[in-house]
Design a protein around this motif. Structure first.
Motif, PDB file in Angstrom:
ATOM      1  N   VAL A  56      66.438  52.841 -43.456  1.00  0.00           N
ATOM      2  CA  VAL A  56      65.668  53.347 -44.583  1.00  0.00           C
ATOM      3  C   VAL A  56      65.560  54.858 -44.395  1.00  0.00           C
ATOM      4  O   VAL A  56      64.876  55.335 -43.486  1.00  0.00           O
ATOM      5  CB  VAL A  56      64.269  52.715 -44.643  1.00  0.00           C
ATOM      6  N   PHE A  57      66.259  55.600 -45.236  1.00  0.00           N
ATOM      7  CA  PHE A  57      66.337  57.038 -45.050  1.00  0.00           C
ATOM      8  C   PHE A  57      65.182  57.757 -45.728  1.00  0.00           C
ATOM      9  O   PHE A  57      64.897  57.538 -46.908  1.00  0.00           O
ATOM     10  CB  PHE A  57      67.666  57.575 -45.586  1.00  0.00           C
ATOM     11  N   VAL A  58      64.541  58.613 -44.956  1.00  0.00           N
ATOM     12  CA  VAL A  58      63.452  59.456 -45.435  1.00  0.00           C
ATOM     13  C   VAL A  58      63.920  60.902 -45.336  1.00  0.00           C
ATOM     14  O   VAL A  58      64.514  61.301 -44.332  1.00  0.00           O
ATOM     15  CB  VAL A  58      62.179  59.232 -44.588  1.00  0.00           C
ATOM     16  N   ASP A  59      63.646  61.692 -46.354  1.00  0.00           N
ATOM     17  CA  ASP A  59      64.141  63.065 -46.408  1.00  0.00           C
ATOM     18  C   ASP A  59      63.536  63.925 -45.299  1.00  0.00           C
ATOM     19  O   ASP A  59      62.606  63.526 -44.608  1.00  0.00           O
ATOM     20  CB  ASP A  59      63.849  63.670 -47.784  1.00  0.00           C
ATOM     21  N   VAL A  60      64.085  65.121 -45.165  1.00  0.00           N
ATOM     22  CA  VAL A  60      63.735  66.014 -44.066  1.00  0.00           C
ATOM     23  C   VAL A  60      62.994  67.251 -44.564  1.00  0.00           C
ATOM     24  O   VAL A  60      62.956  67.542 -45.765  1.00  0.00           O
ATOM     25  CB  VAL A  60      65.000  66.436 -43.291  1.00  0.00           C
ATOM     26  N   GLU A  61      62.417  67.987 -43.637  1.00  0.00           N
ATOM     27  CA  GLU A  61      61.736  69.233 -43.951  1.00  0.00           C
ATOM     28  C   GLU A  61      62.775  70.324 -44.221  1.00  0.00           C
ATOM     29  O   GLU A  61      63.756  70.438 -43.479  1.00  0.00           O
ATOM     30  CB  GLU A  61      60.836  69.656 -42.788  1.00  0.00           C
ATOM     31  N   PRO A  62      62.581  71.155 -45.230  1.00  0.00           N
ATOM     32  CA  PRO A  62      63.595  72.152 -45.570  1.00  0.00           C
ATOM     33  C   PRO A  62      63.766  73.257 -44.545  1.00  0.00           C
ATOM     34  O   PRO A  62      64.839  73.859 -44.458  1.00  0.00           O
ATOM     35  CB  PRO A  62      63.104  72.722 -46.907  1.00  0.00           C
ATOM     36  N   ASP A  63      62.741  73.520 -43.728  1.00  0.00           N
ATOM     37  CA  ASP A  63      62.839  74.646 -42.797  1.00  0.00           C
ATOM     38  C   ASP A  63      63.125  74.231 -41.364  1.00  0.00           C
ATOM     39  O   ASP A  63      63.390  75.080 -40.511  1.00  0.00           O
ATOM     40  CB  ASP A  63      61.563  75.490 -42.844  1.00  0.00           C
ATOM     41  N   ALA A  92      64.860  70.824 -40.799  1.00  0.00           N
ATOM     42  CA  ALA A  92      65.857  69.748 -40.900  1.00  0.00           C
ATOM     43  C   ALA A  92      65.423  68.480 -40.176  1.00  0.00           C
ATOM     44  O   ALA A  92      66.206  67.548 -40.024  1.00  0.00           O
ATOM     45  CB  ALA A  92      67.227  70.204 -40.394  1.00  0.00           C
ATOM     46  N   LEU A  93      64.168  68.416 -39.741  1.00  0.00           N
ATOM     47  CA  LEU A  93      63.621  67.235 -39.081  1.00  0.00           C
ATOM     48  C   LEU A  93      63.003  66.299 -40.107  1.00  0.00           C
ATOM     49  O   LEU A  93      62.562  66.738 -41.180  1.00  0.00           O
ATOM     50  CB  LEU A  93      62.555  67.651 -38.067  1.00  0.00           C
ATOM     51  N   ILE A  94      62.933  65.014 -39.778  1.00  0.00           N
ATOM     52  CA  ILE A  94      62.360  64.037 -40.693  1.00  0.00           C
ATOM     53  C   ILE A  94      60.966  64.489 -41.137  1.00  0.00           C
ATOM     54  O   ILE A  94      60.161  64.971 -40.338  1.00  0.00           O
ATOM     55  CB  ILE A  94      62.316  62.639 -40.043  1.00  0.00           C
ATOM     56  N   ASP A  95      60.696  64.359 -42.421  1.00  0.00           N
ATOM     57  CA  ASP A  95      59.419  64.774 -42.992  1.00  0.00           C
ATOM     58  C   ASP A  95      58.410  63.642 -42.784  1.00  0.00           C
ATOM     59  O   ASP A  95      58.424  62.631 -43.489  1.00  0.00           O
ATOM     60  CB  ASP A  95      59.593  65.082 -44.480  1.00  0.00           C
ATOM     61  N   ALA A  96      57.529  63.831 -41.810  1.00  0.00           N
ATOM     62  CA  ALA A  96      56.586  62.769 -41.453  1.00  0.00           C
ATOM     63  C   ALA A  96      55.668  62.395 -42.609  1.00  0.00           C
ATOM     64  O   ALA A  96      55.203  61.250 -42.691  1.00  0.00           O
ATOM     65  CB  ALA A  96      55.759  63.192 -40.244  1.00  0.00           C
ATOM     66  N   SER A  97      55.426  63.329 -43.524  1.00  0.00           N
ATOM     67  CA  SER A  97      54.530  63.044 -44.648  1.00  0.00           C
ATOM     68  C   SER A  97      55.121  62.035 -45.625  1.00  0.00           C
ATOM     69  O   SER A  97      54.406  61.488 -46.468  1.00  0.00           O
ATOM     70  CB  SER A  97      54.185  64.339 -45.389  1.00  0.00           C
ATOM     71  N   LEU A  98      56.425  61.771 -45.523  1.00  0.00           N
ATOM     72  CA  LEU A  98      57.088  60.835 -46.422  1.00  0.00           C
ATOM     73  C   LEU A  98      57.264  59.448 -45.804  1.00  0.00           C
ATOM     74  O   LEU A  98      57.702  58.519 -46.485  1.00  0.00           O
ATOM     75  CB  LEU A  98      58.465  61.382 -46.821  1.00  0.00           C
ATOM     76  N   GLN A 152      64.832  70.642 -31.093  1.00  0.00           N
ATOM     77  CA  GLN A 152      63.399  70.623 -31.374  1.00  0.00           C
ATOM     78  C   GLN A 152      62.951  69.206 -31.741  1.00  0.00           C
ATOM     79  O   GLN A 152      63.628  68.523 -32.507  1.00  0.00           O
ATOM     80  CB  GLN A 152      63.077  71.567 -32.542  1.00  0.00           C
ATOM     81  N   VAL A 153      61.798  68.796 -31.234  1.00  0.00           N
ATOM     82  CA  VAL A 153      61.305  67.459 -31.537  1.00  0.00           C
ATOM     83  C   VAL A 153      60.674  67.435 -32.927  1.00  0.00           C
ATOM     84  O   VAL A 153      60.218  68.456 -33.446  1.00  0.00           O
ATOM     85  CB  VAL A 153      60.282  66.970 -30.488  1.00  0.00           C
ATOM     86  N   ALA A 154      60.656  66.254 -33.512  1.00  0.00           N
ATOM     87  CA  ALA A 154      60.014  66.054 -34.808  1.00  0.00           C
ATOM     88  C   ALA A 154      58.495  65.998 -34.619  1.00  0.00           C
ATOM     89  O   ALA A 154      57.976  66.165 -33.512  1.00  0.00           O
ATOM     90  CB  ALA A 154      60.531  64.771 -35.444  1.00  0.00           C
ATOM     91  N   ASP A 155      57.783  65.742 -35.705  1.00  0.00           N
ATOM     92  CA  ASP A 155      56.323  65.666 -35.653  1.00  0.00           C
ATOM     93  C   ASP A 155      55.931  64.313 -35.074  1.00  0.00           C
ATOM     94  O   ASP A 155      55.474  63.406 -35.772  1.00  0.00           O
ATOM     95  CB  ASP A 155      55.735  65.862 -37.051  1.00  0.00           C
ATOM     96  N   MET A 156      56.087  64.189 -33.758  1.00  0.00           N
ATOM     97  CA  MET A 156      55.896  62.898 -33.111  1.00  0.00           C
ATOM     98  C   MET A 156      54.443  62.442 -33.145  1.00  0.00           C
ATOM     99  O   MET A 156      54.162  61.237 -33.165  1.00  0.00           O
ATOM    100  CB  MET A 156      56.407  62.958 -31.677  1.00  0.00           C
ATOM    101  N   ALA A 157      53.503  63.373 -33.159  1.00  0.00           N
ATOM    102  CA  ALA A 157      52.098  62.972 -33.214  1.00  0.00           C
ATOM    103  C   ALA A 157      51.800  62.237 -34.512  1.00  0.00           C
ATOM    104  O   ALA A 157      51.186  61.158 -34.516  1.00  0.00           O
ATOM    105  CB  ALA A 157      51.200  64.192 -33.062  1.00  0.00           C
TER     106      ALA A 157
END
Length: 364
Positions: free
Chosen positions: A99-106, A108-114, A134-139
């Motif tokens: 299930v693909f969730v879009d990424v942050e524009p600045d 390129a990491l998965i957009d946790a808000s989505l 760089q790690v994604a928003d793991m928290a």
């Protein structure tokens, strides 16, 4: 100029690497020799995880992680479309659905808000990718997972050595999976990978799965794979580990120098979020007219690469299998990202040459 200078790295470590390889040749334990356990202990201590399981590749790490969680047909795994194909293929190989969730524009990491909106009753895990070092928003991702009873598998193939508020990539979730492909921040001389967890039962399952599901010799208690990491490759990494801190510091220095030298040019730099230390597995910028820039740089003797030119939800094999395939940010990034030469052994003179040539190309 080398896009990734592995020859200089080997020259700096030649006595140590040659000696490590020779020790394996002398004792002859090419499969699960003593260097395997030695490397696992050293990596677990470095990362701060209770367990490290070495495996044949970063792809095998992801596959085995999913297998330990019992993920299969009918299940869904939330992930990013902006990654190498291995991220999606292991999900599909087990009969599950990406299930693909879009990424942050600045970043390129998965957009946790989505992510929350993508969770369904079939969701079993979230697989964020720590991209470009760089790690994604793991928290935020771990919070969602805890609320929904989901596992989190960090695809940390590009981020070994990176941190999030002082905690190491690979020790931020249920499973952390990394790759030791030669071009990675810590690379061997072939394929290799590792898995990290604090869960003893999951670690036990992974160790059995990597040797064809054996709990004892010829006692197959699980469906498994041939997923062991070669002793020789473990020996190479043991020889490289003492230099890794220097290499990570050097990557940080080179990342800062690129940012300084490219400031003010008509391009966009990737953002590094507060509290995160990026290891710059690639130094990637966002540009318009990429094909022309690549040609101009190639004519100047400067290699470049694109990570990645087509997101996974646009790949022919996954278009019909993906869920949530509207990812306009990933589509846009795929047209604009450009990776520049980057490795710990990149000389300052070569880096200045890259920056100056890119500046001229952008202004021409």
């Amino acid at each position: 100029m080398q896009f990734i200078d592995l020859k200089s790295q080997y020259a700096a470590l030649k006595p140590e690497i040659d000696a490590a390889i020779q020790r394996v040749l002398d004792h002859g334990q090419y499969i699960l020799g003593p260097e395997v356990a030695q490397l696992e202990a050293a990596l677990a201590e470095r990362v701060g995880a209770a367990h490290c399981v070495t495996v044949a590749s970063g792809t095998e790490a992801l596959l085995i992680a999913l297998m330990t969680l019992g993920i299969g047909p009918g299940d869904e795994v939330i992930t990013t479309p902006f990654s190498f194909a291995a991220t999606a293929e292991v999900i599909v190989l087990l009969g599950a659905t990406p299930v693909f969730v879009d990424v942050e524009p600045d970043t390129a990491l998965i957009d946790a808000s989505l992510i929350e909106a993508a969770v369904t009753p079939r969701t079993k895990a979230i697989m964020p990718v720590s991209l470009y070092g760089q790690v994604a928003d793991m928290a935020a991702i771990n919070t969602i997972a805890a609320q929904r009873g989901l596992a989190v598998i960090e695809d940390a193939a590009q981020s070994f050595g990176a941190t999030l508020h002082g905690r190491a990539s690979c020790a931020l979730s249920t499973w952390g999976c990394t790759s030791f492909f030669p071009s990675k921040p810590l690379g061997c001389y072939g394929d290799g990978g590792a898995m990290f967890t604090d869960d003893a039962e999951l670690a036990k399952a992974a160790r059995e799965i990597r040797i064809h599901g054996q709990s004892a010799r010829y006692v197959h208690t699980r469906v498994g794979v041939g997923g062991r990491m070669d002793t020789l490759q473990c020996a190479v990494l043991l020889a490289k580990l003492p230099r890794l801190d220097w290499e990570l510091a050097r990557r940080a220095e080179l990342g800062d120098r690129y940012a300084q030298r490219l400031a003010g040019l008509p391009l966009e730099l990737l953002a590094v979020r507060p509290g995160r230390q990026c290891v710059w597995a690639q130094y990637t910028v966002m540009v318009d007219d990429r094909a022309r820039l690549q040609q101009v740089l190639a004519e100047a003797g400067i290699p470049t690469a694109v990570h990645y030119p087509r997101p996974l939800h646009r790949q022919p094999v996954y278009e019909s299998q993906a869920v949530g395939a509207s990812c306009p940010v990933a589509d846009r990034l795929a047209d604009r990202v450009l990776s520049l030469p980057m490795s710990a052994d990149l000389t300052l003179a070569d880096q200045d040459r890259v920056a100056a040539s890119l500046a001229r190309a952008l202004r021409s």
